[in-house]
Design a protein around this motif. Structure first.
Motif, PDB file in Angstrom:
ATOM      1  N   TYR A  27      57.520  19.785  35.615  1.00 48.80           N
ATOM      2  CA  TYR A  27      56.249  19.742  36.009  1.00 48.80           C
ATOM      3  C   TYR A  27      54.981  19.583  34.973  1.00 48.80           C
ATOM      4  O   TYR A  27      53.976  19.742  35.370  1.00 48.80           O
ATOM      5  CB  TYR A  27      55.951  21.127  36.840  1.00 48.80           C
ATOM      6  N   THR A  70      47.017  28.274  22.533  1.00 44.54           N
ATOM      7  CA  THR A  70      48.276  27.627  23.706  1.00 44.54           C
ATOM      8  C   THR A  70      48.694  26.215  22.919  1.00 44.54           C
ATOM      9  O   THR A  70      48.281  25.737  21.800  1.00 44.54           O
ATOM     10  CB  THR A  70      47.703  27.373  24.953  1.00 44.54           C
ATOM     11  N   GLY A  72      50.924  22.457  24.538  1.00 42.63           N
ATOM     12  CA  GLY A  72      52.173  22.399  23.665  1.00 42.63           C
ATOM     13  C   GLY A  72      52.662  23.805  23.777  1.00 42.63           C
ATOM     14  O   GLY A  72      52.292  24.761  24.331  1.00 42.63           O
ATOM     15  N   GLU A  73      53.395  24.052  22.760  1.00 34.91           N
ATOM     16  CA  GLU A  73      54.300  25.229  22.381  1.00 34.91           C
ATOM     17  C   GLU A  73      53.560  25.681  21.163  1.00 34.91           C
ATOM     18  O   GLU A  73      53.867  25.310  20.028  1.00 34.91           O
ATOM     19  CB  GLU A  73      55.546  25.169  22.407  1.00 34.91           C
ATOM     20  N   THR A  99      49.532  31.836  25.060  1.00 34.58           N
ATOM     21  CA  THR A  99      50.822  31.383  26.011  1.00 34.58           C
ATOM     22  C   THR A  99      51.916  30.647  25.332  1.00 34.58           C
ATOM     23  O   THR A  99      51.535  29.864  24.681  1.00 34.58           O
ATOM     24  CB  THR A  99      49.776  30.401  27.173  1.00 34.58           C
ATOM     25  N   THR A 100      52.957  31.193  25.906  1.00 36.88           N
ATOM     26  CA  THR A 100      54.152  30.662  25.071  1.00 36.88           C
ATOM     27  C   THR A 100      55.359  30.698  26.125  1.00 36.88           C
ATOM     28  O   THR A 100      55.432  31.658  27.026  1.00 36.88           O
ATOM     29  CB  THR A 100      54.288  31.493  23.806  1.00 36.88           C
ATOM     30  N   SER A 123      55.955  32.289  29.642  1.00 41.03           N
ATOM     31  CA  SER A 123      56.310  31.527  30.858  1.00 41.03           C
ATOM     32  C   SER A 123      57.841  31.636  31.261  1.00 41.03           C
ATOM     33  O   SER A 123      58.751  31.266  30.390  1.00 41.03           O
ATOM     34  CB  SER A 123      56.130  30.090  30.670  1.00 41.03           C
ATOM     35  N   ASN A 162      54.342  34.541  33.355  1.00 44.03           N
ATOM     36  CA  ASN A 162      53.922  33.374  34.178  1.00 44.03           C
ATOM     37  C   ASN A 162      55.113  32.694  34.878  1.00 44.03           C
ATOM     38  O   ASN A 162      55.974  32.342  34.238  1.00 44.03           O
ATOM     39  CB  ASN A 162      53.204  32.384  33.360  1.00 44.03           C
ATOM     40  N   VAL A 164      55.712  29.544  37.425  1.00 43.85           N
ATOM     41  CA  VAL A 164      54.995  28.396  38.281  1.00 43.85           C
ATOM     42  C   VAL A 164      55.991  28.255  39.324  1.00 43.85           C
ATOM     43  O   VAL A 164      57.433  28.303  39.342  1.00 43.85           O
ATOM     44  CB  VAL A 164      55.010  27.128  37.586  1.00 43.85           C
ATOM     45  N   MET A 193      50.152  23.166  40.169  1.00 49.53           N
ATOM     46  CA  MET A 193      49.457  22.326  40.398  1.00 49.53           C
ATOM     47  C   MET A 193      49.287  20.989  40.083  1.00 49.53           C
ATOM     48  O   MET A 193      50.189  20.258  39.240  1.00 49.53           O
ATOM     49  CB  MET A 193      48.012  22.709  39.168  1.00 49.53           C
ATOM     50  N   VAL A 195      48.220  18.998  37.868  1.00 52.48           N
ATOM     51  CA  VAL A 195      47.610  18.758  36.332  1.00 52.48           C
ATOM     52  C   VAL A 195      48.114  17.345  35.607  1.00 52.48           C
ATOM     53  O   VAL A 195      49.390  17.071  36.113  1.00 52.48           O
ATOM     54  CB  VAL A 195      47.883  20.013  35.391  1.00 52.48           C
ATOM     55  N   ASN A 199      53.574  14.661  36.980  1.00 50.57           N
ATOM     56  CA  ASN A 199      54.330  15.815  37.510  1.00 50.57           C
ATOM     57  C   ASN A 199      54.818  15.496  38.955  1.00 50.57           C
ATOM     58  O   ASN A 199      55.455  16.367  39.662  1.00 50.57           O
ATOM     59  CB  ASN A 199      54.124  16.807  37.340  1.00 50.57           C
ATOM     60  N   MET A 337      48.347  18.381  30.424  1.00 52.23           N
ATOM     61  CA  MET A 337      48.481  19.891  30.189  1.00 52.23           C
ATOM     62  C   MET A 337      48.864  20.091  28.662  1.00 52.23           C
ATOM     63  O   MET A 337      48.429  21.027  28.226  1.00 52.23           O
ATOM     64  CB  MET A 337      49.520  20.529  31.279  1.00 52.23           C
ATOM     65  N   GLY A 342      47.483  25.712  29.435  1.00 51.87           N
ATOM     66  CA  GLY A 342      47.231  26.301  30.612  1.00 51.87           C
ATOM     67  C   GLY A 342      45.969  27.095  30.565  1.00 51.87           C
ATOM     68  O   GLY A 342      45.489  27.352  29.735  1.00 51.87           O
TER      69      GLY A 342
HETATM   70  N1  SAM Z   1      54.403  26.138  26.119  1.00 52.05           N
HETATM   71  C1  SAM Z   1      53.581  27.234  26.577  1.00 52.05           C
HETATM   72  C2  SAM Z   1      54.173  27.799  27.529  1.00 52.05           C
HETATM   73  O1  SAM Z   1      55.175  27.389  27.988  1.00 52.05           O
HETATM   74  O2  SAM Z   1      53.630  28.897  28.230  1.00 52.05           O
HETATM   75  C3  SAM Z   1      51.941  27.170  26.526  1.00 52.05           C
HETATM   76  C4  SAM Z   1      51.531  25.665  27.266  1.00 52.05           C
HETATM   77  S1  SAM Z   1      52.102  25.770  29.154  1.00 52.05           S
HETATM   78  C5  SAM Z   1      51.219  24.004  29.355  1.00 52.05           C
HETATM   79  C6  SAM Z   1      50.908  26.825  29.954  1.00 52.05           C
HETATM   80  C7  SAM Z   1      51.284  27.473  31.051  1.00 52.05           C
HETATM   81  O3  SAM Z   1      50.958  26.251  31.904  1.00 52.05           O
HETATM   82  C8  SAM Z   1      52.568  27.771  31.561  1.00 52.05           C
HETATM   83  O4  SAM Z   1      52.683  29.046  31.964  1.00 52.05           O
HETATM   84  C9  SAM Z   1      53.069  26.639  32.296  1.00 52.05           C
HETATM   85  O5  SAM Z   1      53.940  27.226  33.323  1.00 52.05           O
HETATM   86  C10 SAM Z   1      51.924  26.164  33.014  1.00 52.05           C
HETATM   87  N2  SAM Z   1      51.727  24.689  33.746  1.00 52.05           N
HETATM   88  C11 SAM Z   1      52.133  23.909  33.271  1.00 52.05           C
HETATM   89  N3  SAM Z   1      52.041  22.712  34.070  1.00 52.05           N
HETATM   90  C12 SAM Z   1      51.822  23.408  35.341  1.00 52.05           C
HETATM   91  C13 SAM Z   1      51.569  22.805  36.648  1.00 52.05           C
HETATM   92  N4  SAM Z   1      51.620  21.720  36.821  1.00 52.05           N
HETATM   93  N5  SAM Z   1      51.208  23.884  37.563  1.00 52.05           N
HETATM   94  C14 SAM Z   1      50.974  25.151  37.295  1.00 52.05           C
HETATM   95  N6  SAM Z   1      51.132  25.678  36.067  1.00 52.05           N
HETATM   96  C15 SAM Z   1      51.741  24.841  35.080  1.00 52.05           C
END
Ligand code: SAM
Length: 342
Positions: A27, A70, A72-73, A99-100, A123, A162, A164, A193, A195, A199, A337, A342
């Motif tokens: 996603y 945040t 990426g990772e 956020t990781t 996450s 977190n 999703v 979402m 984003v 996705n 994203m 996020g």
């Molecule tokens: N790599 C890190 C991680 O996995 O948390 C940080 C970046 S990630 C883009 C940040 C957060 O955005 C994560 O919790 C991820 O699950 C959430 N996320 C990414 N795409 C999403 C989407 N389409 N809808 C909802 N949450 C989303």
């Protein structure tokens, strides 16, 4: 006080430190798009730690008190604790979070904590190895994330989780996940979402938060709402009356644009005033200067950022409901994203 066109103050800054990730969540960064040939940003394009610190100081002078790192990772960015140390040295910063996906926390959590990181949001979308492996695109086992959560807790970092939620993908396991993790940390369930551009989002794949809560409750639990700690808190928190909390982030069914006080900068220093923006404002160029253009001094940089915030009108999540599928498509070209986190 600096406010935007809808009266919203600037309070939070999300800083993306890399566009790379060690997972390929379907996603977010699906493997068929972000494959071996995908051109990630070369290192020279990324903001340096000095530049990130300088930007963060400018934002703090304009009212920001909370920073979130945040990607990426973010843990893939080399020497990340050095950046955290710089950020935690900025007077006026009250909270630094990250956020990781947690995979690298077993080896990094203690250093990050020592550098001044306060909290992590980790996450994890499923505890079922097959479901999680499919969602993260690489078959990575959920135990690796659980090890990361454990390491963060051991290091003394605050932890939130977190998840999703996607209908027909991981929704069957939500109650099991919550029961297994609720003693470790508060879990926040996020509505899937639209984003980015890759996705395959549609409304049918969103599980509304009220349905999530009903599934968590089952036949034997009763949740009651918890008052928000501050205006603009994105998760609607509920307690099960047994000392556990669950957060619901209803980005789709109950958007919270009216309280959004977040600015985001990408790893290359583009300022975005909305997660769903299709364009942003380059801060790196003016900071570095170009052959015909002198670099901005700190006052100039703050004026540039303040000008963007003053003009801000974004409320995409509230407008989403008014968009037809066709007009949503027409807005294609939204920032990924993985570029702004996020
Ligand atoms: N790599 C890190 C991680 O996995 O948390 C940080 C970046 S990630 C883009 C940040 C957060 O955005 C994560 O919790 C991820 O699950 C959430 N996320 C990414 N795409 C999403 C989407 N389409 N809808 C909802 N949450 C989303």
């Amino acid at each position: 006080m600096l406010v935007d066109q809808l009266g919203r103050p600037l309070r939070d800054l999300r800083i993306s430190v890399t566009d790379r990730c060690n997972l390929r969540c379907t996603y977010c960064m699906p493997a068929d798009v972000f494959g071996p040939d995908y051109a990630f940003l070369p290192r020279a394009e990324l903001l340096s730690f000095e530049e990130i610190e300088r930007l963060a100081r400018a934002f703090v002078n304009l009212g920001v008190s909370k920073l979130r790192v945040t990607g990426g990772e973010p843990t893939l960015r080399r020497d990340l604790p050095d950046l955290i140390r710089r950020l935690s040295g900025i007077g006026g910063v009250q909270d630094i979070a990250m956020t990781t996906n947690g995979l690298l926390l077993p080896r990094m959590a203690a250093d990050l904590k020592a550098a001044g990181l306060d909290r992590v949001t980790v996450s994890i979308d499923s505890l079922d190895p097959e479901v999680f492996g499919r969602m993260n695109g690489l078959g990575t086992h959920p135990q690796r994330v659980l090890d990361g959560i454990e390491a963060a807790l051991t290091a003394g970092l605050g932890v939130k989780i977190n998840t999703v939620v996607q209908r027909g993908v991981n929704d069957a396991g939500l109650r099991g996940l919550w029961l297994a993790l609720r003693d470790l940390a508060p879990v926040r369930f996020i509505e899937f979402m639209d984003v980015g551009n890759h996705n395959g989002w549609n409304m049918d794949s969103v599980v509304p938060s009220r349905e999530v809560l009903a599934r968590l409750a089952g036949d034997d639990l009763r949740f009651t709402p918890v008052n928000p700690e501050y205006r603009g808190e994105v998760a609607a928190r509920h307690t099960d009356g047994q000392g556990h909390e669950v957060g619901l982030i209803s980005s789709v069914t109950a958007p919270f644009c009216g309280d959004c006080s977040r600015a985001r900068i990408s790893a290359v220093g583009t300022l975005y005033s909305c997660l769903f923006a299709s364009g942003g404002t380059d801060l790196r160029g003016p900071m570095r200067g170009t052959p015909g253009q002198a670099a901005l001094d700190d006052a100039g940089l703050e004026a540039l950022i303040a000008g963007v915030w003053r003009e801000r009108r974004d409320r995409y999540s509230e407008e989403r409901g008014e968009l037809t599928a066709a007009s949503r498509e027409a807005r294609a070209g939204k920032v990924e994203m993985s570029h702004i986190g996020g």
